[in-house]
Design a protein around this motif. Structure first.
Motif, PDB file in Angstrom:
ATOM      1  N   SER A  10      44.655  53.919  40.197  1.00  0.00           N
ATOM      2  CA  SER A  10      44.851  52.697  40.985  1.00  0.00           C
ATOM      3  C   SER A  10      43.571  51.867  40.881  1.00  0.00           C
ATOM      4  N   THR A  11      43.648  50.614  41.312  1.00  0.00           N
ATOM      5  CA  THR A  11      42.437  49.783  41.248  1.00  0.00           C
ATOM      6  C   THR A  11      41.313  50.424  42.062  1.00  0.00           C
ATOM      7  N   LEU A  12      41.669  50.960  43.225  1.00  0.00           N
ATOM      8  CA  LEU A  12      40.641  51.576  44.062  1.00  0.00           C
ATOM      9  C   LEU A  12      40.118  52.866  43.455  1.00  0.00           C
ATOM     10  N   LYS A  15      37.595  52.170  40.800  1.00  0.00           N
ATOM     11  CA  LYS A  15      36.304  51.827  41.419  1.00  0.00           C
ATOM     12  C   LYS A  15      35.584  53.096  41.860  1.00  0.00           C
ATOM     13  N   LEU A  82      38.823  48.526  33.421  1.00  0.00           N
ATOM     14  CA  LEU A  82      38.795  47.636  34.583  1.00  0.00           C
ATOM     15  C   LEU A  82      38.570  46.184  34.174  1.00  0.00           C
ATOM     16  N   LEU A  85      41.745  44.760  32.704  1.00  0.00           N
ATOM     17  CA  LEU A  85      42.732  44.480  33.750  1.00  0.00           C
ATOM     18  C   LEU A  85      42.318  43.244  34.552  1.00  0.00           C
ATOM     19  N   ASN A  86      41.029  43.178  34.862  1.00  0.00           N
ATOM     20  CA  ASN A  86      40.542  42.054  35.661  1.00  0.00           C
ATOM     21  C   ASN A  86      40.648  40.735  34.910  1.00  0.00           C
ATOM     22  N   LYS A  88      42.927  40.105  32.733  1.00  0.00           N
ATOM     23  CA  LYS A  88      44.360  39.792  32.711  1.00  0.00           C
ATOM     24  C   LYS A  88      44.824  39.196  34.035  1.00  0.00           C
ATOM     25  N   ALA A  89      44.119  39.552  35.115  1.00  0.00           N
ATOM     26  CA  ALA A  89      44.525  39.065  36.426  1.00  0.00           C
ATOM     27  C   ALA A  89      44.287  37.560  36.583  1.00  0.00           C
ATOM     28  N   ARG A  90      43.489  36.987  35.680  1.00  0.00           N
ATOM     29  CA  ARG A  90      43.330  35.527  35.679  1.00  0.00           C
ATOM     30  C   ARG A  90      43.539  35.011  34.272  1.00  0.00           C
ATOM     31  N   PRO A  91      44.817  34.778  33.884  1.00  0.00           N
ATOM     32  CA  PRO A  91      45.096  34.383  32.500  1.00  0.00           C
ATOM     33  C   PRO A  91      44.561  32.981  32.175  1.00  0.00           C
ATOM     34  N   VAL A  92      44.601  32.056  33.132  1.00  0.00           N
ATOM     35  CA  VAL A  92      44.074  30.712  32.892  1.00  0.00           C
ATOM     36  C   VAL A  92      42.788  30.575  33.697  1.00  0.00           C
ATOM     37  N   SER A  93      41.693  30.225  33.027  1.00  0.00           N
ATOM     38  CA  SER A  93      40.445  30.145  33.788  1.00  0.00           C
ATOM     39  C   SER A  93      40.260  28.733  34.344  1.00  0.00           C
ATOM     40  N   SER A 105      25.883  40.601  39.559  1.00  0.00           N
ATOM     41  CA  SER A 105      27.156  41.200  39.971  1.00  0.00           C
ATOM     42  C   SER A 105      28.300  40.749  39.073  1.00  0.00           C
ATOM     43  N   ARG A 106      28.150  39.549  38.496  1.00  0.00           N
ATOM     44  CA  ARG A 106      29.222  39.056  37.629  1.00  0.00           C
ATOM     45  C   ARG A 106      29.046  39.519  36.190  1.00  0.00           C
TER      46      ARG A 106
ATOM     47  N   LYS B 104      47.092  35.694  38.038  1.00  0.00           N
ATOM     48  CA  LYS B 104      48.378  36.175  37.516  1.00  0.00           C
ATOM     49  C   LYS B 104      49.365  36.340  38.668  1.00  0.00           C
ATOM     50  N   LYS B 169      36.159  36.575  40.695  1.00  0.00           N
ATOM     51  CA  LYS B 169      36.190  36.471  39.234  1.00  0.00           C
ATOM     52  C   LYS B 169      37.257  37.380  38.654  1.00  0.00           C
ATOM     53  N   ASP B 206      48.519  46.382  43.533  1.00  0.00           N
ATOM     54  CA  ASP B 206      48.338  46.688  42.107  1.00  0.00           C
ATOM     55  C   ASP B 206      49.545  46.235  41.297  1.00  0.00           C
ATOM     56  N   GLU B 209      49.640  42.811  40.154  1.00  0.00           N
ATOM     57  CA  GLU B 209      48.636  42.557  39.110  1.00  0.00           C
ATOM     58  C   GLU B 209      47.447  41.712  39.555  1.00  0.00           C
TER      59      GLU B 209
END
Ligand code: FES
Lengths: 262, 248
Positions: A10-12, A15, A82, A85-86, A88-93, A105-106, B104, B169, B206, B209
């Motif tokens: 899972s995402t958690l 981490k 990670l 996946l991250n 992919k979570a923002r396909p358009v910037s 941190s970034r 997404k 981000k 999750d 997404e």
């Protein structure tokens, strides 16, 4: 899927893997540093060689070192998964990205890559040479005898390597990268593990920044001191580190107070 | 004041969008950001052009509908909602870039409107207290310590606007999810279901997404309701504890 796999993917859970492997690697840094400081002892490398010989042959240390390599690889693989996946979570910037977080941190990935490149150079330089050297061949590392015991003279290899200015420079730059990586990673580890409490946050912050700055600073000091032929410079190093620790502590507590005042 | 606006225009979810530049004149300092958008839209209508679609409802900073990414920050330069942002935060001649939330999990519906039903599905997965509502109990019958109540209330101020996702981000929704988990799980009525809640909500998060948190803190820095990272730490604790120890 059983619950362990489900949790850890899972995402958690991912981490958590980053935090736990990071914690182990931070601990490793301390042990490694304490051993390395013996390079600055003014005894022609005897203390360091005996220590290196012990580390290279003690079965317990050998097991831990396998664990260490495993965790480095796990830390890298998990971070790559990670990051993908991250992304992919923002396909358009964003066309205009304001950035409201610390640079380090970034950019843990960039900093991590610096450390990885360093690791490859560092390991092939010393660890690899030592492992490939056999008693008969004696091709990479010379041998030395102290009383009864004969062992590899790794001190010599280190001392010769650190006469190259570019290698010293690479070490210093890499340690700066490590410092920034730790400045986010160390404190972040506590947050991931759920340890965020107003009573302890100040301690975590102080320890985090002191660790992130002092450990890489001491690592970087070793090649610099050896390049400048300042053997026996342990005392100066500790004095310098003490001053640095005070400065960092003052800055962090000042920043902490200001944050509370807001 | 006179302003140049660069606004993301996109017909629908299928078609590609682009930034389009507009000019607005005689904008008053006292206008809210959305009123300024209304002025633009009236002008567009007069010219026979399609007005810019954007979400809004209460215009009082309490519903969480408004959602614009202004000059690189969700809800713009002040720490408030877009509807409560005023034009005095800008100056004459400024160029303002306005984009939709980018994630997404939040697909663009049209122009600046995004579909945030992913948040509803996360709530449906466990963000509730199942009680049989019989006769209502007396006030203060269940004792709740003041500091616990305050912490729960702080978390409950989350209006679910999605600025945290927009700011992150990684487009991670952890600040939102953790706020809901904290506000329900801290109170005695919600405590009984906390193990199931945290596992289900995170599984849904999750599945939608959203990205994973890397503790940059951008979400908490941008949240119009100042939801704190302490909630994310609490969610992590509850999640790992629930996974390791709970039956459910
Ligand atoms: S429109 Fe309701 S919070 Fe902005």
């Amino acid at each position: 899927m059983n619950w362990v796999v489900k949790t850890l993917t899972s995402t958690l859970g991912r981490k958590l893997i980053m935090a736990l492997t990071g914690a182990f690697l931070s601990l490793f840094l301390v042990v490694h540093l304490i051993g390395n400081l013996q390079l600055l002892k003014d005894d022609g490398g005897m203390a360091f060689n005996i220590y290196a010989d012990f580390m290279g042959h003690n079965p317990l240390i050998q097991t831990v070192s396998i664990l260490n390599f495993t965790f480095i690889i796990l830390h890298i693989i998990t971070s790559v998964i990670l990051t993908r996946l991250n992304n992919k979570a923002r396909p358009v910037s964003y066309a205009y990205d304001g950035k409201s977080s610390a640079w380090s941190s970034r950019n843990m990935g960039i900093l991590g890559t610096v450390i990885l490149i360093f690791l490859v150079v560092h390991l092939s330089n010393f660890w690899g040479k030592s492992k490939l050297t056999t008693f008969e061949a004696g091709s990479y590392v010379p041998y030395v005898t102290y009383g009864e015991a004969t062992m590899q003279n790794l001190y010599d290899v280190v001392a010769i390597s650190f006469q190259e200015w570019w290698l010293v420079a690479l070490y210093v730059v890499s340690m700066i990268g490590l410092a920034f990586h730790l400045s986010h990673g160390f404190i972040s580890m506590f947050q991931t593990l759920g340890l965020n409490h107003s009573k302890y946050n100040f301690v975590i912050k102080i320890v985090g920044y002191e660790f992130a700055i002092l450990v890489p600073a001491m690592f970087a000091a070793i090649p610099v001191f050896m390049f400048l032929n300042l053997q026996g410079g342990l005392l100066y190093l500790f004095a310098g580190i003490g001053v640095l620790a005070l400065v960092v502590g003052a800055m962090v507590s000042n920043g902490h107070k200001q944050q509370l005042a807001v | 004041m006179n302003l140049t606006l660069k606004i993301w225009r996109q017909k629908n979810n299928k078609e590609k969008g682009k930034m389009v530049t507009y000019k607005v004149q005689d904008i008053s300092d006292d206008m809210s950001f959305l009123e300024m958008m209304d002025v633009l839209n009236e002008e567009l209508l007069k010219k026979g052009e399609e007005p810019v679609a954007f979400d809004h409802d209460c215009r009082e900073g309490i519903c969480g509908m408004c959602s614009m990414y202004i000059n690189g920050h969700p809800h713009g330069p002040e720490r408030t909602t877009t509807c409560q942002l005023h034009m005095r935060s800008f100056k004459d001649g400024d160029t303002i870039t306005i984009e939709p939330w980018r994630a997404k999990g939040f697909p663009v519906v049209k122009d600046l409107v995004v579909d945030r039903s992913a948040f509803d599905r996360i709530i449906q997965a466990g963000g509730f207290v199942s009680v049989n509502t019989g006769v209502s109990v007396d006030a203060n019958e269940i004792p709740i310590a003041k500091d616990v109540a305050s912490e729960a209330m702080d978390a409950a101020t989350c209006i679910g606007c999605g600025a945290c996702v927009a700011a992150c981000k990684n487009a991670s929704a952890m600040l939102f999810v953790s706020a809901k988990i904290s506000h329900l799980g801290l109170l005695p009525q919600g405590k009984t279901e906390k193990n199931r809640r945290v596992q289900r909500m995170i599984a849904q998060m999750d599945a939608e997404e959203f990205g994973a948190c890397t503790n940059t803190g951008a979400c908490a820095a941008e949240c119009p309701k100042s939801i704190s990272l302490v909630n994310i730490a609490r969610m992590n604790r509850e999640y790992f504890a629930a996974k390791v120890a709970s039956e459910a």
